[in-house]
Design a protein around this motif. Sequence first.
Motif, PDB file in Angstrom:
ATOM      1  N   PRO A   1       3.938  14.076 -21.854  1.00 17.19           N
ATOM      2  CA  PRO A   1       3.574  15.250 -22.668  1.00 17.19           C
ATOM      3  C   PRO A   1       2.084  15.359 -22.974  1.00 17.19           C
ATOM      4  N   ASP A   2       1.354  14.238 -22.861  1.00 17.93           N
ATOM      5  CA  ASP A   2      -0.076  14.274 -23.160  1.00 17.93           C
ATOM      6  C   ASP A   2      -0.933  14.558 -21.932  1.00 17.93           C
ATOM      7  N   VAL A   3      -0.299  14.829 -20.789  1.00 24.04           N
ATOM      8  CA  VAL A   3      -1.015  15.197 -19.574  1.00 24.04           C
ATOM      9  C   VAL A   3      -1.085  16.718 -19.508  1.00 24.04           C
ATOM     10  N   ALA A   4      -2.294  17.260 -19.522  1.00 20.20           N
ATOM     11  CA  ALA A   4      -2.473  18.711 -19.511  1.00 20.20           C
ATOM     12  C   ALA A   4      -2.441  19.278 -18.094  1.00 20.20           C
ATOM     13  N   SER A   5      -3.053  18.595 -17.147  1.00 18.12           N
ATOM     14  CA  SER A   5      -3.069  19.088 -15.768  1.00 18.12           C
ATOM     15  C   SER A   5      -3.208  17.928 -14.806  1.00 18.12           C
ATOM     16  N   VAL A   6      -2.746  18.128 -13.589  1.00 20.32           N
ATOM     17  CA  VAL A   6      -2.841  17.133 -12.533  1.00 20.32           C
ATOM     18  C   VAL A   6      -3.346  17.844 -11.281  1.00 20.32           C
ATOM     19  N   SER A   7      -4.450  17.366 -10.723  1.00 24.59           N
ATOM     20  CA  SER A   7      -5.053  18.002  -9.552  1.00 24.59           C
ATOM     21  C   SER A   7      -5.111  17.030  -8.385  1.00 24.59           C
ATOM     22  N   PRO A   8      -4.376  17.311  -7.301  1.00 19.56           N
ATOM     23  CA  PRO A   8      -4.520  16.493  -6.092  1.00 19.56           C
ATOM     24  C   PRO A   8      -5.872  16.778  -5.452  1.00 19.56           C
ATOM     25  N   VAL A   9      -6.521  15.748  -4.923  1.00 17.90           N
ATOM     26  CA  VAL A   9      -7.871  15.911  -4.389  1.00 17.90           C
ATOM     27  C   VAL A   9      -7.969  15.279  -3.006  1.00 17.90           C
ATOM     28  N   ALA A  10      -8.406  16.069  -2.039  1.00 16.29           N
ATOM     29  CA  ALA A  10      -8.732  15.567  -0.702  1.00 16.29           C
ATOM     30  C   ALA A  10     -10.193  15.900  -0.439  1.00 16.29           C
ATOM     31  N   THR A  11     -10.977  14.939   0.027  1.00 14.37           N
ATOM     32  CA  THR A  11     -12.405  15.176   0.236  1.00 14.37           C
ATOM     33  C   THR A  11     -12.815  14.841   1.665  1.00 14.37           C
ATOM     34  N   THR A  12     -13.828  15.526   2.125  1.00 18.39           N
ATOM     35  CA  THR A  12     -14.407  15.272   3.436  1.00 18.39           C
ATOM     36  C   THR A  12     -15.809  15.842   3.447  1.00 18.39           C
TER      37      THR A  12
ATOM     38  N   PHE B   1       0.838  -1.197   0.000  1.00 19.36           N
ATOM     39  CA  PHE B   1       0.000   0.000   0.000  1.00 19.36           C
ATOM     40  C   PHE B   1       0.877   1.252   0.000  1.00 19.36           C
ATOM     41  N   THR B   2       0.585   2.148  -0.902  1.00 23.47           N
ATOM     42  CA  THR B   2       1.290   3.423  -0.970  1.00 23.47           C
ATOM     43  C   THR B   2       0.272   4.533  -1.057  1.00 23.47           C
ATOM     44  N   ASP B   3       0.359   5.506  -0.153  1.00 30.35           N
ATOM     45  CA  ASP B   3      -0.572   6.625  -0.175  1.00 30.35           C
ATOM     46  C   ASP B   3      -0.284   7.550  -1.351  1.00 30.35           C
ATOM     47  N   LEU B   4      -1.346   8.127  -1.874  1.00 29.72           N
ATOM     48  CA  LEU B   4      -1.196   9.196  -2.852  1.00 29.72           C
ATOM     49  C   LEU B   4      -0.961  10.495  -2.083  1.00 29.72           C
ATOM     50  N   THR B   5       0.005  11.262  -2.502  1.00 28.77           N
ATOM     51  CA  THR B   5       0.366  12.489  -1.791  1.00 28.77           C
ATOM     52  C   THR B   5       0.445  13.656  -2.764  1.00 28.77           C
TER      53      THR B   5
ATOM     54  N   VAL C   1      -7.886  23.194   3.122  1.00 29.75           N
ATOM     55  CA  VAL C   1      -8.745  22.088   3.550  1.00 29.75           C
ATOM     56  C   VAL C   1      -7.963  21.126   4.438  1.00 29.75           C
ATOM     57  N   GLN C   2      -6.728  20.832   4.054  1.00 27.08           N
ATOM     58  CA  GLN C   2      -5.925  19.932   4.880  1.00 27.08           C
ATOM     59  C   GLN C   2      -5.628  20.533   6.255  1.00 27.08           C
ATOM     60  N   ARG C   3      -5.341  21.823   6.279  1.00 29.70           N
ATOM     61  CA  ARG C   3      -4.979  22.471   7.526  1.00 29.70           C
ATOM     62  C   ARG C   3      -6.138  22.554   8.502  1.00 29.70           C
ATOM     63  N   THR C   4      -7.368  22.709   7.985  1.00 29.65           N
ATOM     64  CA  THR C   4      -8.494  22.967   8.876  1.00 29.65           C
ATOM     65  C   THR C   4      -9.489  21.810   8.993  1.00 29.65           C
ATOM     66  N   LEU C   5      -9.522  20.925   8.000  1.00 32.42           N
ATOM     67  CA  LEU C   5     -10.590  19.919   7.987  1.00 32.42           C
ATOM     68  C   LEU C   5     -10.098  18.475   7.947  1.00 32.42           C
ATOM     69  N   THR C   6      -9.187  18.148   7.065  1.00 33.56           N
ATOM     70  CA  THR C   6      -8.811  16.740   6.874  1.00 33.56           C
ATOM     71  C   THR C   6      -7.521  16.366   7.572  1.00 33.56           C
ATOM     72  N   GLY C   7      -6.708  17.355   7.913  1.00 36.61           N
ATOM     73  CA  GLY C   7      -5.370  17.025   8.369  1.00 36.61           C
ATOM     74  C   GLY C   7      -4.532  16.641   7.164  1.00 36.61           C
ATOM     75  N   TYR C   8      -3.255  16.449   7.367  1.00 39.82           N
ATOM     76  CA  TYR C   8      -2.371  16.164   6.235  1.00 39.82           C
ATOM     77  C   TYR C   8      -2.315  14.664   5.975  1.00 39.82           C
ATOM     78  N   ALA C   9      -3.493  14.104   5.728  1.00 41.18           N
ATOM     79  CA  ALA C   9      -3.604  12.674   5.437  1.00 41.18           C
ATOM     80  C   ALA C   9      -3.421  12.456   3.936  1.00 41.18           C
ATOM     81  N   ALA C  10      -3.555  11.204   3.533  1.00 44.51           N
ATOM     82  CA  ALA C  10      -3.397  10.873   2.121  1.00 44.51           C
ATOM     83  C   ALA C  10      -4.499  11.523   1.293  1.00 44.51           C
ATOM     84  N   LEU C  11      -4.199  11.705   0.014  1.00 45.05           N
ATOM     85  CA  LEU C  11      -5.195  12.252  -0.902  1.00 45.05           C
ATOM     86  C   LEU C  11      -6.278  11.206  -1.181  1.00 45.05           C
TER      87      LEU C  11
END
Length: 401
Positions: A93-104, A75-79, A210-220
């Motif tokens: 080169p075919d990747v236009a954007s990458v968005s890290p996502v944390a949800t709660t 198991f490896t966390d996404l960060t 969001v990480q600082r106030t709601l989720t903490g610095y957990a995995a994405l």
Amino acid sequence: MSAAEILRFALRGVAANRLRSSLTVLGVLIGVASVILLVGVGTASQREVEASIEALGTNTLTVTAAGSQGAQVRFTDLTPEIAAGLESSALAPDVASVSPVATTTATAVWDGAEYEVGSVVGSDEDYLEAANFAVAEGTGITASDVEAGAHVAVIGSTVADELFGRADPVGERVSLDGAVFTVVGVLEEQSTSSGFGDDNDLVVAPLSAVQRTLTGYAALSQILVQSTGPDTVDAAEAEASAVLDGLMRVSSGETAPYSITNAAELLETQADTAETFTLLLGAVAGISLLVGGIGITNIMMVSATERTREIGIRKALGAPRRAILTQFLVEATALSLLGGGLGVGLAYLASAATIAGYETVIVPGTVLLALGVSVGIGLFFGGYPASRAAKLRPIDALRYE
């Protein structure tokens, strides 16, 4: 006998046995209405699934972490670091954007109004475009907001309605589980649901806030990857997989600790599944039409038996076999056509109601098919009784008691 006379005799025969005819019509009516409505429900389900997946964007890839599934999987966390490494890699080169996502989830409070938000998303300035959201009022999240970890938020239409009603949300300060965010924009209402809840019930804010106030610095929760176009999705997926293998130190032959979902492939799979579901519903409803056809056979058999002497008299007076056969076939067809027409009318009336959570979509092709099948059932199931009646010898028919 003329065609008009045959038709008149046939309709007189139908009217002479009103109760049995009504029951036969009712059986066909239920069968036709069932076919149209159930296929309509399946079609509505299929269209909703397709629209939901298309709303995600067919050039979007979703990376999620895979849990342990055996000795070869670690198991490896996404960060955020992995997301940043993927976005900056020259190997994709075919990747236009990458968005890290944390949800709660969080309880939003504004001016005494309180609402439990279904999804609070922490991400970057590319998230809204990658997830196929558009801003209706105000602005989206900017790169400077993300860099500064600003307490700004863009809210969905459901959150706006529940918290603010008719008031303008832009510029207002909202508390999310005690953390105050300023609303900078409102998203356009999504007309479809993803199947996992209300797509408009969300708040989007910078990831670090969001990480600082709601989720903490957990995995994405996931990493959202957008290709440069719909035609480069497969290439972007292969490139992202190769880069992630390197970033997460996946050895050759080792099972990757992540999975990539291709929205275009998901759309195709879900569409095939929904189509199969629609066909199954149609097949189930078709059984009702078969039952109606058996009813027609019984009614015509009884009718031919009761009118044996009448048939004998008509044949003795010179009525050809073709006239007797045509009369009974017309009777059977009239019953099935009447039931089919009433079934179509009932289906259109019932389509105004919601069935199994879906608004029924009446498919014109299904209506024509159901009507055609109902007429075909009348001819097919009425054929044997009609043939039997036409083959009676006049002398045998006149002796029948």
